[in-house]
Design a protein around this motif. Sequence first.
Motif, PDB file in Angstrom:
ATOM      1  N   ALA A   1     -47.908 -29.720 -44.783  1.00 25.40           N
ATOM      2  CA  ALA A   1     -47.487 -28.188 -44.621  1.00 25.40           C
ATOM      3  C   ALA A   1     -46.990 -28.059 -43.138  1.00 25.40           C
ATOM      4  N   GLU A   2     -45.950 -27.467 -42.764  1.00 23.47           N
ATOM      5  CA  GLU A   2     -45.508 -27.093 -41.745  1.00 23.47           C
ATOM      6  C   GLU A   2     -44.354 -25.905 -41.419  1.00 23.47           C
ATOM      7  N   GLU A   3     -44.721 -25.231 -40.250  1.00 22.49           N
ATOM      8  CA  GLU A   3     -43.854 -24.123 -40.068  1.00 22.49           C
ATOM      9  C   GLU A   3     -42.312 -24.142 -39.699  1.00 22.49           C
ATOM     10  N   PHE A   4     -41.490 -23.515 -40.244  1.00 27.11           N
ATOM     11  CA  PHE A   4     -40.145 -23.343 -39.869  1.00 27.11           C
ATOM     12  C   PHE A   4     -39.778 -22.028 -39.171  1.00 27.11           C
ATOM     13  N   ASP A   5     -38.941 -22.481 -38.281  1.00 20.63           N
ATOM     14  CA  ASP A   5     -38.399 -21.150 -37.553  1.00 20.63           C
ATOM     15  C   ASP A   5     -37.047 -20.670 -38.079  1.00 20.63           C
ATOM     16  N   LEU A   6     -36.731 -19.982 -38.818  1.00 22.09           N
ATOM     17  CA  LEU A   6     -35.586 -19.616 -39.536  1.00 22.09           C
ATOM     18  C   LEU A   6     -34.956 -18.535 -38.859  1.00 22.09           C
ATOM     19  N   THR A   7     -35.041 -18.239 -37.702  1.00 25.58           N
ATOM     20  CA  THR A   7     -34.425 -17.083 -36.938  1.00 25.58           C
ATOM     21  C   THR A   7     -32.868 -17.362 -37.039  1.00 25.58           C
ATOM     22  N   GLU A   8     -32.451 -18.566 -36.417  1.00 20.52           N
ATOM     23  CA  GLU A   8     -31.153 -18.697 -36.191  1.00 20.52           C
ATOM     24  C   GLU A   8     -30.371 -18.607 -37.614  1.00 20.52           C
ATOM     25  N   LEU A   9     -30.830 -19.439 -38.631  1.00 19.67           N
ATOM     26  CA  LEU A   9     -30.401 -19.429 -39.838  1.00 19.67           C
ATOM     27  C   LEU A   9     -30.160 -18.193 -40.423  1.00 19.67           C
ATOM     28  N   ARG A  10     -31.142 -17.326 -40.416  1.00 19.27           N
ATOM     29  CA  ARG A  10     -31.073 -15.927 -41.026  1.00 19.27           C
ATOM     30  C   ARG A  10     -29.829 -15.075 -40.181  1.00 19.27           C
ATOM     31  N   LEU A  11     -29.512 -15.324 -39.135  1.00 19.27           N
ATOM     32  CA  LEU A  11     -28.538 -14.601 -38.308  1.00 19.27           C
ATOM     33  C   LEU A  11     -27.148 -15.122 -38.988  1.00 19.27           C
ATOM     34  N   MET A  12     -27.293 -16.472 -38.900  1.00 21.78           N
ATOM     35  CA  MET A  12     -25.911 -17.176 -39.640  1.00 21.78           C
ATOM     36  C   MET A  12     -25.674 -16.642 -41.250  1.00 21.78           C
ATOM     37  N   HIS A  13     -26.825 -16.532 -41.752  1.00 18.49           N
ATOM     38  CA  HIS A  13     -26.469 -16.195 -43.033  1.00 18.49           C
ATOM     39  C   HIS A  13     -26.291 -14.849 -43.440  1.00 18.49           C
ATOM     40  N   ALA A  14     -26.747 -13.926 -42.486  1.00 21.54           N
ATOM     41  CA  ALA A  14     -26.378 -12.392 -42.630  1.00 21.54           C
ATOM     42  C   ALA A  14     -25.040 -12.499 -42.477  1.00 21.54           C
TER      43      ALA A  14
ATOM     44  N   GLY B   1     -42.613 -20.905 -48.705  1.00 19.41           N
ATOM     45  CA  GLY B   1     -43.227 -19.532 -48.281  1.00 19.41           C
ATOM     46  C   GLY B   1     -42.552 -18.515 -47.990  1.00 19.41           C
ATOM     47  N   LYS B   2     -43.000 -17.084 -48.092  1.00 17.96           N
ATOM     48  CA  LYS B   2     -42.133 -16.159 -47.626  1.00 17.96           C
ATOM     49  C   LYS B   2     -41.710 -15.997 -46.140  1.00 17.96           C
ATOM     50  N   VAL B   3     -40.758 -15.382 -45.886  1.00 14.99           N
ATOM     51  CA  VAL B   3     -40.382 -15.525 -44.230  1.00 14.99           C
ATOM     52  C   VAL B   3     -40.971 -14.312 -43.822  1.00 14.99           C
ATOM     53  N   GLN B   4     -41.678 -14.156 -42.615  1.00 18.56           N
ATOM     54  CA  GLN B   4     -42.272 -13.376 -41.949  1.00 18.56           C
ATOM     55  C   GLN B   4     -41.842 -13.424 -40.461  1.00 18.56           C
ATOM     56  N   THR B   5     -41.660 -12.153 -40.131  1.00 18.78           N
ATOM     57  CA  THR B   5     -41.518 -12.057 -38.757  1.00 18.78           C
ATOM     58  C   THR B   5     -42.905 -12.044 -37.847  1.00 18.78           C
ATOM     59  N   LEU B   6     -43.097 -12.991 -37.061  1.00 15.46           N
ATOM     60  CA  LEU B   6     -44.201 -13.253 -36.331  1.00 15.46           C
ATOM     61  C   LEU B   6     -44.229 -13.458 -34.775  1.00 15.46           C
ATOM     62  N   PRO B   7     -45.246 -13.098 -33.932  1.00 18.22           N
ATOM     63  CA  PRO B   7     -45.152 -13.181 -32.748  1.00 18.22           C
ATOM     64  C   PRO B   7     -45.098 -14.560 -32.179  1.00 18.22           C
ATOM     65  N   ARG B   8     -44.081 -15.240 -31.248  1.00 17.91           N
ATOM     66  CA  ARG B   8     -44.146 -16.422 -30.862  1.00 17.91           C
ATOM     67  C   ARG B   8     -43.815 -16.350 -29.277  1.00 17.91           C
ATOM     68  N   PHE B   9     -44.297 -17.446 -28.579  1.00 12.27           N
ATOM     69  CA  PHE B   9     -44.008 -17.443 -27.206  1.00 12.27           C
ATOM     70  C   PHE B   9     -42.565 -17.960 -26.931  1.00 12.27           C
TER      71      PHE B   9
ATOM     72  N   ASP C   1     -38.537 -15.428 -37.142  1.00 11.67           N
ATOM     73  CA  ASP C   1     -38.744 -15.404 -38.590  1.00 11.67           C
ATOM     74  C   ASP C   1     -39.269 -16.686 -39.144  1.00 11.67           C
ATOM     75  N   ILE C   2     -40.524 -16.739 -39.611  1.00  3.16           N
ATOM     76  CA  ILE C   2     -41.326 -18.124 -39.698  1.00  3.16           C
ATOM     77  C   ILE C   2     -41.490 -18.233 -41.138  1.00  3.16           C
TER      78      ILE C   2
END
Length: 529
Positions: free
Chosen positions: A326-339, A471-479, A489-490
């Motif tokens: 298992a691994e976490e993906f940061d989909l923040t940029e993908l979701r912006l482009m997708h929108a 898994g579901k995409v969640q907005t989580l705190p990251r440094f 967006d993780i």
Amino acid sequence: MSTDFILPDIGEGIVECEIVEWLVKEGDVIQEDQVVVEVMTDKAVVEIPAKFDGVITKLYYNKGDIANVGQPIFAIDTAGNAVSNAASNATKSAAAEPVTEAKAEAAAVAPVAETKAASANDFILPDIGEGTVECEIVEWRVAEGDKVVEDQVVVEVMTDKAVVEIPAKSDGVVSKLYYNKGDIARVGEPLFALSTGEASTTVAQPTAKQPTAVATEVARSAGGEFEAPQPAVAGKVLASPAVRRRAREQDIDLTTVQGSGKKGRILKEDLTAAPAPAKASTAAASSPAVAPTAGGTRTEPMRGVRAVMARLMTESVQTIPHFTYAEEFDLTELRLMHAKLKAQYAEQGVRLTLMPFFIKAMSLALSEFPIMNAQLNEDATEITYFDDHNIGMAVATKVGLMVPNIKAVQKLSLLEVAAEVARLTASAREGKVAPADMKGGTITISNIGVVGGTVTTPIINKPEAAIVALGKVQTLPRFAEDGTVVGRDIMTASWSGDHRIIDGATIANFNKRWQQFLEDPMQMLTVMR
């Protein structure tokens, strides 16, 4: 017109049987549920009844021959004029040819058509998928007596893979539906009958208790008397399987029924005069009521897609050594482009979700890691590598989990993948995925995030080598790089791999490449062909 009677499945695992005794001859007039032949399997002697009235036109086997399940065993002409002509010919030739007891009875119970007859053709359930031998009747789209046109859908059936629509092959009137909703139909057996000629009008249905003039004349001209119905032999009930089934449904004890057929055989019409099931006795009624038991249960058979899923998943975990990554993906940029793209293509009528991005990015990564698109044979002696990336999508449907796959993703554009995702998702949710869309998958994506899951351990869709669950995409705190905390967006991707051909390092490196394409979508668009 003659219709072949296909030897049905007469027991689990039975593929052939021996002809013990023909109870009719070619040219005999028979009625529905009359026993035509006795056959012997490796377990018992079984009586095979007729499914409808008609005239026997052909017996395909002799006594002692071996008949195969799914093959024609005899032919019957169900047209009313054939029955009428047979009865007429029997009357004319009675003086010249002695009439046997069997023929006299057959004439006695045969219906006499009074007007033009229809030409009724049985529609034989075809092979609707590789390995499919039976299906469940999901919904009849027509009723007996309805007019249909060529290619009109008559019935929906559910196999162990999908719901399939069965159309009519020609124009006509539906004269018979051989199954009810929920029944199990066998491939190679009649599913419904379609009358393609003029519909027949009223058909007389004389009973054996009041023999017709034709039957009486046949018997008397032969120098004998008509044989009156006899009661059943004590301790033995003569009845066809269909009559026994109806008796069970109506809770009728056949030992209490007076049979009107030959040697006391019980016919369908005899059940209408049978005594009603006994009511609870007065003593029982006056006894103290028993308190109902709390917490009832309901049992239903495993059928269709759910049944095959249970079998395949059990086989997968028993034969494939699974391991999970298992691994976490940061989909923040993908979701912006997708929108941005989603809004743009929505104006053109294209529904663009995130799934096409996941599928196309996976195809790009598979080009660099072909072992992830390979399969091991049953003996674990050979690995087959596939050029085409046939990426499956697990979809929860009303009939169970289905996994249609998009063929040759490596050759498709992002919008072409999106169109295929929309098509297959819609078909799967209706339970009507084409068999071709279910075959040939090489790797699978499951999306548990749509129902709120984050991490799971998916089971490999055998014979594939790997499966991933999103898994579901969640907005989580990251440094951030400057040390500040930001929302990102993780999503977690959970993999299961076949440890016989994929090791931990391979799946980790493959996942990392897939992750790069998704976290930096511009890189994905750059290498896309």
